[in-house]
Structure formats: C-alpha cells, structure tokens
Design a protein around this motif. Structure first.
Motif, PDB file in Angstrom:
ATOM      1  N   THR A 179      -0.308  10.651  -4.296  1.00 38.51           N
ATOM      2  CA  THR A 179      -1.496  11.357  -3.839  1.00 38.51           C
ATOM      3  C   THR A 179      -1.660  11.322  -2.327  1.00 38.51           C
ATOM      4  OG1 THR A 179      -2.830   9.366  -4.128  1.00 38.51           O
ATOM      5  CG2 THR A 179      -2.757  10.904  -5.981  1.00 38.51           C
ATOM      6  N   MET A 180      -0.828  10.535  -1.681  1.00 37.73           N
ATOM      7  CA  MET A 180      -0.996  10.415  -0.242  1.00 37.73           C
ATOM      8  C   MET A 180      -0.205  11.494   0.476  1.00 37.73           C
ATOM      9  SD  MET A 180      -0.356   7.090   2.058  1.00 37.73           S
ATOM     10  CE  MET A 180      -1.844   6.648   2.878  1.00 37.73           C
ATOM     11  N   GLU A 199       0.821  -1.207   0.000  1.00 39.81           N
ATOM     12  CA  GLU A 199       0.000   0.000   0.000  1.00 39.81           C
ATOM     13  C   GLU A 199       0.857   1.261   0.000  1.00 39.81           C
ATOM     14  OE1 GLU A 199      -3.155  -1.212  -1.010  1.00 39.81           O
ATOM     15  OE2 GLU A 199      -3.616   0.645   0.048  1.00 39.81           O
ATOM     16  N   GLY A 201      -0.651  10.561   6.060  1.00 38.98           N
ATOM     17  CA  GLY A 201      -1.099   9.204   5.721  1.00 38.98           C
ATOM     18  C   GLY A 201       0.038   8.213   5.706  1.00 38.98           C
ATOM     19  N   ILE A 202       1.171   8.600   5.159  1.00 38.70           N
ATOM     20  CA  ILE A 202       2.328   7.708   5.117  1.00 38.70           C
ATOM     21  C   ILE A 202       2.824   7.422   6.533  1.00 38.70           C
ATOM     22  CG2 ILE A 202       4.752   7.521   4.416  1.00 38.70           C
ATOM     23  CD1 ILE A 202       3.959   9.016   1.843  1.00 38.70           C
ATOM     24  N   ARG A 216       2.223   1.663  -3.481  1.00 38.36           N
ATOM     25  CA  ARG A 216       1.166   2.106  -4.385  1.00 38.36           C
ATOM     26  C   ARG A 216       0.868   3.587  -4.177  1.00 38.36           C
ATOM     27  NH1 ARG A 216      -4.229   2.857  -4.430  1.00 38.36           N
ATOM     28  NH2 ARG A 216      -4.524   2.214  -2.278  1.00 38.36           N
ATOM     29  N   GLU A 217       0.735   3.966  -2.912  1.00 43.73           N
ATOM     30  CA  GLU A 217       0.429   5.370  -2.608  1.00 43.73           C
ATOM     31  C   GLU A 217       1.563   6.298  -3.013  1.00 43.73           C
ATOM     32  OE1 GLU A 217      -2.422   6.652  -1.672  1.00 43.73           O
ATOM     33  OE2 GLU A 217      -3.390   4.693  -1.505  1.00 43.73           O
ATOM     34  N   GLU A 218       2.799   5.876  -2.795  1.00 43.44           N
ATOM     35  CA  GLU A 218       3.939   6.706  -3.203  1.00 43.44           C
ATOM     36  C   GLU A 218       3.984   6.828  -4.722  1.00 43.44           C
ATOM     37  OE1 GLU A 218       7.071   6.089   0.495  1.00 43.44           O
ATOM     38  OE2 GLU A 218       7.186   4.742  -1.231  1.00 43.44           O
TER      39      GLU A 218
END
Length: 188
Positions: free
Chosen positions: A85-86, A76, A90-91, A79-81
C-alpha cells in the motif's frame, strides 16, 4: 564494567531519556516505537556497562539507538512492501532515513574537532552567556536555579542559553545533522 563512583542508572536514564527518545522519534516518526527504542537503548547501555568499560557512553548510546531505529525502519519497509500500500515516494523517504542513520557515525560526534569547535565557540561568547550556558548544560542546573544564583530573571537566563545555542548551531552546522545537534544540546 559499571563506572566506579557516582554513576547512577536512574539519574543517567532520567538525564538522557528525553534526548534519546526525540532522536529516535525524529527518524522513526512513531512515538510508541521511539519510546521502546529509547528505553531499550538505555537498558542495553546499562547492561553493557556492567561487563565492559565504555569510554564514551553517550556515543555508545547513540549507536544503540541508531541501530535499533534502523532495524525498526527496515521492519517498516518489509511491512509496507508486504501490504503493497505504500507508494514509491514513501519507500524512498524511509530509505533516506535509513541512509541518513547509516551515515551517522556517533564516535565522530564526540570527536576532538567538535569538542574544539564547541570550546572555541563558547570562549567567543560574552562571559555571562558562557557562564549561564555552562551552568545549564555542564552542571545540569535549571533555568530557575541559575536565575536565582545569578540574580537574573528566568527570561534573561533563557536569552543567554538561546544565544549560546544559536552560536553553536551556526558553528557546528557542517559537523552535526540537526537531530544530533538537538540530541547534544537542547534536551537537557
């Protein structure tokens, strides 16, 4: 090696699926992913038990779930990196969940200290509360079956179980994070 005697995969799966699912979901925050993790973990445990003796199957199961959840969370993060968009918050939150899982040591959950605390806590409870809790958690009896056997109302049985769980939660707060407490006691 699969344990000799009455060990039954379907029974084991149905007994432990919900707790396994909820434990995974508490970290991955995705119902579909938690279902996959729980199912795969239970199947992996079963396959491992066919070839090796597992002395603490629940601790081993929790270790499998832990590792699968960590892998999911790491994917995840990637994917987010990649999507960029995160937010940093959030990270950090995902990394906190990973750190919490990495710090989780399943073998300690079932350590002698925890067992001693559980036993002394149960022994400190009134006899009726202790009896009802043991029937519920150790004999896997339903509330209605306990109520019928002890000639009590279902609400009365629930009161005693919640009283025991409250005492255990208080006594085990320094040993078990909340998701593990729920894994061990609530979803039976």
């Amino acid at each position: 090696m699969i344990p000799s005697g009455p060990f039954n995969f379907n029974e084991f799966y149905s007994t432990h699926y919900r707790r396994t699912f909820l434990f995974a979901k508490s970290y991955v925050h995705d119902g579909w992913a938690a279902e996959d993790i729980a199912s795969e973990a239970l199947i992996n445990l079963w396959e491992t038990m066919k070839e090796h003796e597992i002395l603490q199957p629940l601790a081993f199961l929790l270790g499998i779930v832990k590792n699968k959840a960590i892998d999911y969370l790491r994917r995840e993060i990637a994917r987010e990196e990649a999507l960029a968009t995160m937010s940093d918050i959030g990270i950090r939150e995902l990394n906190t969940r990973i750190s919490t899982l990495e710090a989780c040591e399943p073998e300690k959950i079932y350590s002698r200290d925890v067992e001693d605390i559980i036993e002394s806590t149960l022994n400190s409870l009134p006899a009726k509360t202790r009896e009802i809790f043991r029937m519920s958690r150790y004999q896997n009896m339903t509330k209605s079956a306990i109520a019928e056997q002890l000639n009590l109302s279902s609400k009365g049985v629930e009161y005693h179980i919640l009283k025991a769980l409250s005492a255990l939660r208080t006594r085990l707060k320094d040993y078990l994070p909340l998701p593990l407490f729920y894994f061990m006691f609530f979803y039976r």
